[in-house]
Design an enzyme around this catalytic site. Structure first.
Site, PDB file in Angstrom:
ATOM      1  CB  THR A   8      -0.949   0.030   1.222  1.00 53.48           C
ATOM      2  OG1 THR A   8      -1.809   1.169   1.126  1.00 53.48           O
ATOM      3  CG2 THR A   8      -0.199   0.096   2.533  1.00 53.48           C
ATOM      4  CG  ASN A  10      -4.334   4.816   2.745  1.00 56.11           C
ATOM      5  OD1 ASN A  10      -3.988   5.390   3.779  1.00 56.11           O
ATOM      6  ND2 ASN A  10      -5.568   4.811   2.308  1.00 56.11           N
ATOM      7  CE  LYS A  13      -6.127   0.677   2.612  1.00 60.41           C
ATOM      8  NZ  LYS A  13      -6.043  -0.172   1.411  1.00 60.41           N
ATOM      9  CG  ASP A  70      -9.410  -3.435  -1.997  1.00 60.95           C
ATOM     10  OD1 ASP A  70      -8.740  -2.421  -2.284  1.00 60.95           O
ATOM     11  OD2 ASP A  70     -10.548  -3.635  -2.446  1.00 60.95           O
ATOM     12  CG  PHE A 151      -7.790   7.127   6.365  1.00 60.71           C
ATOM     13  CD1 PHE A 151      -7.548   6.252   7.411  1.00 60.71           C
ATOM     14  CD2 PHE A 151      -8.104   6.584   5.118  1.00 60.71           C
ATOM     15  CE1 PHE A 151      -7.629   4.878   7.234  1.00 60.71           C
ATOM     16  CE2 PHE A 151      -8.177   5.201   4.922  1.00 60.71           C
ATOM     17  CZ  PHE A 151      -7.944   4.349   5.996  1.00 60.71           C
ATOM     18  CG  ASP A 154     -11.961   7.085   9.928  1.00 62.59           C
ATOM     19  OD1 ASP A 154     -12.627   6.104   9.542  1.00 62.59           O
ATOM     20  OD2 ASP A 154     -10.750   7.005  10.213  1.00 62.59           O
ATOM     21  CE  LYS A 174      -9.976   3.645  11.451  1.00 56.67           C
ATOM     22  NZ  LYS A 174      -9.571   4.412  10.270  1.00 56.67           N
ATOM     23  CG  HIS A 179     -12.690  -1.548   8.812  1.00 60.52           C
ATOM     24  ND1 HIS A 179     -12.858  -0.540   9.716  1.00 60.52           N
ATOM     25  CD2 HIS A 179     -12.060  -0.981   7.761  1.00 60.52           C
ATOM     26  CE1 HIS A 179     -12.386   0.582   9.221  1.00 60.52           C
ATOM     27  NE2 HIS A 179     -11.894   0.344   8.027  1.00 60.52           N
ATOM     28  NE  ARG A 180      -6.799  -0.689   6.860  1.00 66.92           N
ATOM     29  CZ  ARG A 180      -7.730   0.278   6.826  1.00 66.92           C
ATOM     30  NH1 ARG A 180      -7.928   1.074   7.847  1.00 66.92           N
ATOM     31  NH2 ARG A 180      -8.465   0.473   5.748  1.00 66.92           N
TER      32      ARG A 180
HETATM   33  P1  ITT Z   1      -4.025   1.217  -1.395  1.00 64.33           P
HETATM   34  O1  ITT Z   1      -4.844   0.593  -2.494  1.00 64.33           O
HETATM   35  O2  ITT Z   1      -2.706   1.770  -1.847  1.00 64.33           O
HETATM   36  O3  ITT Z   1      -3.891   0.320  -0.203  1.00 64.33           O
HETATM   37  P2  ITT Z   1      -6.303   3.034  -1.136  1.00 64.33           P
HETATM   38  O4  ITT Z   1      -6.550   4.288  -0.344  1.00 64.33           O
HETATM   39  O5  ITT Z   1      -6.556   3.088  -2.622  1.00 64.33           O
HETATM   40  O6  ITT Z   1      -4.811   2.517  -0.829  1.00 64.33           O
HETATM   41  P3  ITT Z   1      -8.400   1.073  -0.964  1.00 64.33           P
HETATM   42  O7  ITT Z   1      -8.378   0.780  -2.408  1.00 64.33           O
HETATM   43  O8  ITT Z   1      -8.474  -0.068  -0.018  1.00 64.33           O
HETATM   44  O9  ITT Z   1      -7.120   1.907  -0.481  1.00 64.33           O
HETATM   45  O10 ITT Z   1      -9.601   2.103  -0.754  1.00 64.33           O
HETATM   46  C1  ITT Z   1     -10.021   2.294   0.478  1.00 64.33           C
HETATM   47  C2  ITT Z   1     -10.878   3.551   0.553  1.00 64.33           C
HETATM   48  O11 ITT Z   1     -11.930   3.249   1.478  1.00 64.33           O
HETATM   49  C3  ITT Z   1     -10.054   4.660   1.177  1.00 64.33           C
HETATM   50  O12 ITT Z   1      -9.544   5.538   0.208  1.00 64.33           O
HETATM   51  C4  ITT Z   1     -11.059   5.342   2.099  1.00 64.33           C
HETATM   52  O13 ITT Z   1     -11.811   6.281   1.407  1.00 64.33           O
HETATM   53  C5  ITT Z   1     -11.999   4.197   2.501  1.00 64.33           C
HETATM   54  N1  ITT Z   1     -11.548   3.569   3.770  1.00 64.33           N
HETATM   55  C6  ITT Z   1     -10.913   2.382   3.935  1.00 64.33           C
HETATM   56  N2  ITT Z   1     -10.626   2.152   5.221  1.00 64.33           N
HETATM   57  C7  ITT Z   1     -11.096   3.210   5.900  1.00 64.33           C
HETATM   58  C8  ITT Z   1     -11.079   3.583   7.259  1.00 64.33           C
HETATM   59  O14 ITT Z   1     -10.501   2.821   8.191  1.00 64.33           O
HETATM   60  N3  ITT Z   1     -11.645   4.734   7.603  1.00 64.33           N
HETATM   61  C9  ITT Z   1     -12.211   5.529   6.679  1.00 64.33           C
HETATM   62  N4  ITT Z   1     -12.250   5.281   5.364  1.00 64.33           N
HETATM   63  C10 ITT Z   1     -11.696   4.117   4.970  1.00 64.33           C
END
Ligand code: ITT
Length: 195
Positions: A8, A10, A13, A70, A151, A154, A174, A179-180
């Site tokens: 990732t 992100n 994350k 994901d 993020f 949230d 959190k 979930h994570r």
């Molecule tokens: P990577 O693919 O590089 O891991 P990404 O941000 O694109 O990063 P995802 O494809 O998994 O990640 O998309 C997840 C989206 O869902 C993320 O951009 C947030 O908008 C939302 N999201 C996921 N987990 C969240 C959380 O714990 N709190 C709030 N929003 C979340």
């Protein structure tokens, strides 16, 4: 020291997962530790499919064990949207604020605010079958924004049984309910079994 690569970029994350995995004695690497990597289009229609695609592509490319997360938000009254499109709900190259704004506007006349966050983790190890973990955080979509932590969605998500928004939780708080966080706990239990 044991090493684990999370597929990732992100940063949020990374902060959430790093804390839990480092606690277990892992050195955590991310995509920021590599210069040139293949671009991965997340075009599958399930979280599991996208998690596998990210982990498998990078594991094959780097010849390394890889972990991919994901995740996204499913709103029940919107047919589980934004789902796998959570990151780009309001388009490509958008901000979290853009997505939150669109979601609140799409929910304007909807009283059923039920929703859940979903995380699927794929652990893809060389010459082994991939292993998957999934977990959820149930709650409701708020009518307004609150909180500066976390993020994504949230600031507009209220976990079941609470009145605070998820963006008002500390990182540790959190991670206990999310979930994570719960998904990483499942992964950690699995990794411990193999030690
Ligand atoms: P990577 O693919 O590089 O891991 P990404 O941000 O694109 O990063 P995802 O494809 O998994 O990640 O998309 C997840 C989206 O869902 C993320 O951009 C947030 O908008 C939302 N999201 C996921 N987990 C969240 C959380 O714990 N709190 C709030 N929003 C979340």
């Amino acid at each position: 020291m044991k090493e684990i690569l999370i597929a990732t970029k992100n940063k949020h994350k990374i902060i959430e997962m790093k804390k839990m995995l480092e606690h277990l004695g892992y050195k955590v690497l991310t995509l920021f530790d590599y210069e040139e990597l293949p671009e991965i289009i997340e075009d599958k229609d399930t979280f599991k499919g996208n998690a596998k695609k990210k982990a498998e592509t990078l594991s094959n490319y780097l010849n390394k064990d890889v972990l991919a997360d994901d995740s996204g938000l499913e709103v029940f009254a919107l047919n589980n949207e934004p789902g796998v499109y959570s990151a780009r709900y309001s388009g490509e190259d958008v901000t979290y604020a853009d997505n939150n704004k669109l979601l609140l506007s799409n929910m304007e006349n909807i009283d059923n605010r039920g929703a859940r966050f979903v995380t699927t983790i794929c652990l893809y190890r060389i010459n082994q079958e991939p292993v998957y973990f999934e977990d959820y955080l149930y709650g409701e979509i708020a009518y307004k924004y609150q909180g500066d932590n976390g993020f994504g969605y949230d600031p507009i998500f209220i976990p079941s049984g609470d009145t605070r928004h998820l963006a008002e939780y500390s990182l540790d708080e959190k991670n206990v309910i999310s979930h994570r966080g719960k998904c990483v706990q499942k992964l950690i239990s699995y990794l411990k079994l193999g030690e």
